[in-house]
Scaffold this active site. Structure first.
Site, PDB file in Angstrom:
ATOM      1  N   ASN A 288      35.818  67.547  45.281  1.00 69.33           N
ATOM      2  CA  ASN A 288      34.665  66.663  45.489  1.00 69.33           C
ATOM      3  C   ASN A 288      35.011  65.293  44.900  1.00 69.33           C
ATOM      4  O   ASN A 288      35.181  65.170  43.690  1.00 69.33           O
ATOM      5  CB  ASN A 288      33.441  67.273  44.787  1.00 69.33           C
ATOM      6  CG  ASN A 288      32.178  66.438  44.949  1.00 69.33           C
ATOM      7  OD1 ASN A 288      32.220  65.320  45.439  1.00 69.33           O
ATOM      8  ND2 ASN A 288      31.058  66.989  44.520  1.00 69.33           N
TER       9      ASN A 288
ATOM     10  N   HIS B  45      28.948  65.767  53.137  1.00 70.27           N
ATOM     11  CA  HIS B  45      29.519  65.540  51.810  1.00 70.27           C
ATOM     12  C   HIS B  45      30.191  66.826  51.336  1.00 70.27           C
ATOM     13  O   HIS B  45      29.628  67.924  51.468  1.00 70.27           O
ATOM     14  CB  HIS B  45      28.433  65.122  50.814  1.00 70.27           C
ATOM     15  CG  HIS B  45      28.965  65.079  49.426  1.00 70.27           C
ATOM     16  ND1 HIS B  45      29.993  64.241  49.067  1.00 70.27           N
ATOM     17  CD2 HIS B  45      28.665  65.813  48.331  1.00 70.27           C
ATOM     18  CE1 HIS B  45      30.290  64.450  47.801  1.00 70.27           C
ATOM     19  NE2 HIS B  45      29.498  65.398  47.321  1.00 70.27           N
TER      20      HIS B  45
ATOM     21  N   CYS C 269      26.943  60.978  45.003  1.00 71.65           N
ATOM     22  CA  CYS C 269      27.590  61.526  46.209  1.00 71.65           C
ATOM     23  C   CYS C 269      27.028  60.920  47.489  1.00 71.65           C
ATOM     24  O   CYS C 269      27.630  61.058  48.552  1.00 71.65           O
ATOM     25  CB  CYS C 269      27.463  63.044  46.237  1.00 71.65           C
ATOM     26  SG  CYS C 269      28.360  63.803  44.882  1.00 71.65           S
TER      27      CYS C 269
HETATM   28  N1  COA Z   1      35.722  79.857  36.569  1.00 68.78           N
HETATM   29  C1  COA Z   1      35.369  81.114  36.289  1.00 68.78           C
HETATM   30  N2  COA Z   1      34.088  81.475  36.035  1.00 68.78           N
HETATM   31  C2  COA Z   1      33.162  80.524  36.053  1.00 68.78           C
HETATM   32  C3  COA Z   1      33.469  79.184  36.348  1.00 68.78           C
HETATM   33  C4  COA Z   1      34.804  78.869  36.594  1.00 68.78           C
HETATM   34  N3  COA Z   1      35.205  77.619  36.886  1.00 68.78           N
HETATM   35  N4  COA Z   1      32.328  78.466  36.324  1.00 68.78           N
HETATM   36  C5  COA Z   1      31.321  79.309  36.015  1.00 68.78           C
HETATM   37  N5  COA Z   1      31.837  80.560  35.854  1.00 68.78           N
HETATM   38  C6  COA Z   1      31.130  81.784  35.520  1.00 68.78           C
HETATM   39  C7  COA Z   1      29.991  81.553  34.573  1.00 68.78           C
HETATM   40  O1  COA Z   1      30.424  81.566  33.241  1.00 68.78           O
HETATM   41  C8  COA Z   1      29.114  82.751  34.884  1.00 68.78           C
HETATM   42  O2  COA Z   1      29.623  83.862  34.212  1.00 68.78           O
HETATM   43  P1  COA Z   1      28.619  85.007  33.655  1.00 68.78           P
HETATM   44  O3  COA Z   1      27.931  85.574  34.870  1.00 68.78           O
HETATM   45  O4  COA Z   1      29.537  85.955  32.989  1.00 68.78           O
HETATM   46  O5  COA Z   1      27.682  84.292  32.740  1.00 68.78           O
HETATM   47  C9  COA Z   1      29.338  82.959  36.374  1.00 68.78           C
HETATM   48  O6  COA Z   1      30.567  82.296  36.711  1.00 68.78           O
HETATM   49  C10 COA Z   1      28.235  82.391  37.227  1.00 68.78           C
HETATM   50  O7  COA Z   1      27.972  81.081  36.746  1.00 68.78           O
HETATM   51  P2  COA Z   1      27.099  80.079  37.546  1.00 68.78           P
HETATM   52  O8  COA Z   1      27.168  78.704  36.913  1.00 68.78           O
HETATM   53  O9  COA Z   1      25.744  80.683  37.729  1.00 68.78           O
HETATM   54  O10 COA Z   1      27.940  80.063  38.878  1.00 68.78           O
HETATM   55  P3  COA Z   1      27.496  79.867  40.366  1.00 68.78           P
HETATM   56  O11 COA Z   1      27.531  81.152  41.076  1.00 68.78           O
HETATM   57  O12 COA Z   1      26.256  79.043  40.450  1.00 68.78           O
HETATM   58  O13 COA Z   1      28.689  78.981  40.905  1.00 68.78           O
HETATM   59  C11 COA Z   1      29.212  76.680  41.312  1.00 68.78           C
HETATM   60  C12 COA Z   1      29.021  77.759  40.258  1.00 68.78           C
HETATM   61  C13 COA Z   1      29.474  75.351  40.562  1.00 68.78           C
HETATM   62  C14 COA Z   1      30.409  77.017  42.153  1.00 68.78           C
HETATM   63  C15 COA Z   1      27.944  76.605  42.199  1.00 68.78           C
HETATM   64  O14 COA Z   1      26.795  76.593  41.399  1.00 68.78           O
HETATM   65  C16 COA Z   1      27.927  75.399  43.058  1.00 68.78           C
HETATM   66  O15 COA Z   1      28.826  75.161  43.841  1.00 68.78           O
HETATM   67  N6  COA Z   1      26.868  74.603  42.974  1.00 68.78           N
HETATM   68  C17 COA Z   1      26.813  73.343  43.679  1.00 68.78           C
HETATM   69  C18 COA Z   1      27.563  72.335  42.883  1.00 68.78           C
HETATM   70  C19 COA Z   1      27.738  71.055  43.582  1.00 68.78           C
HETATM   71  O16 COA Z   1      27.746  70.998  44.767  1.00 68.78           O
HETATM   72  N7  COA Z   1      27.919  69.983  42.797  1.00 68.78           N
HETATM   73  C20 COA Z   1      28.156  68.695  43.312  1.00 68.78           C
HETATM   74  C21 COA Z   1      26.911  68.134  43.887  1.00 68.78           C
HETATM   75  S1  COA Z   1      27.244  66.662  44.664  1.00 68.78           S
END
Ligand code: COA
Length: 344
Positions: free
Chosen positions: A301, A271, A124
């Site tokens: 993204n 970004h 990224c």
């Molecule tokens: N749809 C529905 N539920 C989802 C899901 C989706 N696409 N992805 C994850 N979940 C669920 C998980 O299964 C979990 O359920 P549970 O509590 O029953 O186990 C819950 O949501 C939380 O999961 P988690 O992975 O801890 O989610 P989060 O709150 O961290 O959010 C992101 C996930 C990806 C949105 C977040 O972590 C994020 O944006 N991180 C930064 C990612 C990023 O910027 N990446 C690119 C870098 S350049």
């Protein structure tokens, strides 16, 4: 003596972005299309990430095809002949093939033999790394026109099953190109670039296979495929926390490097990993939300392509005007991060 002359030349020359161009595939994929495929909902994606849709390429398209289309648009906008390009720098994390670099495939499509074609693999932060290289090469005086392209074709690389839903909702396909040229004008174009990385976090967001980093006779085997190691793996929470911290610190560093305050900056391009990350940085640094140019709702993204796509979007929408001071900040896998300040 020659060295001193070189240093003097470097001090005099700078680089500026003469034109931008972008390309997104025809196919628009709204969140609703992912609901069954990934066991997710439109509401979850919008609320957690701020994404409404993304573009996905056709099966026949390649990363270098997207890069080629964006390059043609930038060339047309710059109103120059392609033969004026004397270097190609291409950033991507989704290359056409393992080797040679995608810049070489683009070079073939552009029919521009006899000039260097360089790949940048900094995820990224690819745009900032590529921009810093382009700027330095132009400052040496040896190169006059650089084609910088950032292109990503994620849709063929994602785990499109519920197993990969935390990653696959985020990424989209697209490409953006820039024509950079030398300038002797002070206070024009690229005013600063700054790049940084910390490899101790390399596995927080990575694609394990194919690769030589396995105890295996092959770069990929049936067991790896079974585990889905050919897809990106991400520790979303760790990324979120580090992204907010590093992007905030990086923007402050960029301002200090240029002796500017946030008030003096007209537009900021972060970004676009997740809208909530950009909002959190804005809140932390008390930035007027009108200064932050977000495009994640439309593109998702697009990794390296995100920043130049956003800049091209702002040019087209009229938000980015000549003379404006802009700051761009990236953070991504590696971890890598960086910033650039430009006078448009
Ligand atoms: N749809 C529905 N539920 C989802 C899901 C989706 N696409 N992805 C994850 N979940 C669920 C998980 O299964 C979990 O359920 P549970 O509590 O029953 O186990 C819950 O949501 C939380 O999961 P988690 O992975 O801890 O989610 P989060 O709150 O961290 O959010 C992101 C996930 C990806 C949105 C977040 O972590 C994020 O944006 N991180 C930064 C990612 C990023 O910027 N990446 C690119 C870098 S350049």
């Amino acid at each position: 003596m020659e060295f001193i002359q070189e240093v003097l030349t470097m001090e005099k020359l700078g680089s500026f972005i003469k034109a931008t161009g972008s390309y997104t595939p025809d196919r628009v994929v709204f969140n609703s299309e992912l609901e069954t495929l990934l066991d997710t909902t439109d509401e979850w994606i919008r609320k957690r990430c701020g994404i409404a849709k993304r573009y996905w390429a056709e099966q026949t398209e390649t990363t270098s095809d997207l890069a080629y289309q964006a390059s043609l648009k930038a060339l047309e906008k710059a109103n120059i002949e392609k033969q004026e390009i004397d270097m190609i720098i291409l950033a991507t994390v989704t290359p056409d093939h393992e080797f040679p670099g995608t810049a070489c495939f683009l070079q073939g499509k552009l029919d521009l033999p006899g000039i260097p074609a360089i790949d940048v693999r900094q995820q990224c932060s690819g745009f900032i790394y590529a921009l810093s290289q382009a700027d330095l090469y132009l400052r040496t005086g040896d190169y006059r026109t650089v084609l910088l392209v950032c292109a990503e074709l994620h849709s063929k690389c994602l785990d499109l099953s519920p197993r990969g839903r935390n990653v696959s909702i985020l990424f989209g396909d697209g490409a953006a190109a820039m024509i950079l040229q030398q300038t002797e004008e002070a206070n024009r174009g690229v005013l600063s670039t700054h790049i940084m990385s910390d490899g101790s976090h390399a596995k927080q967001l990575w694609c394990p296979a194919p690769g030589n980093g396995h105890v295996s006779a092959a770069r990929i085997d049936a067991a790896m495929l079974e585990q889905g190691l050919q897809f990106p793996h991400m520790n979303g929470r760790a990324i979120f926390t580090h992204a907010v911290r590093q992007m905030s610190q990086e923007l402050l560093h960029c301002l200090k490097q240029n002796s500017k305050t946030i008030d003096e900056v007209d537009l900021i391009f972060f970004h676009q990993a997740n809208l909530r990350i950009c909002e959190a940085v804005g809140k932390l640094l008390e930035i007027d939300p009108a200064k932050i140019y977000n495009t994640i709702e439309e593109y998702g993204n697009t990794t390296a392509a995100t920043l130049p796509l956003g800049i091209d979007h702002a040019v087209k929408s009229g938000a980015l005007k000549k003379g404006m001071l802009i700051a761009t900040v990236a953070f991504g896998s590696g971890f890598t991060w960086g910033s650039a300040m430009l006078r448009w």
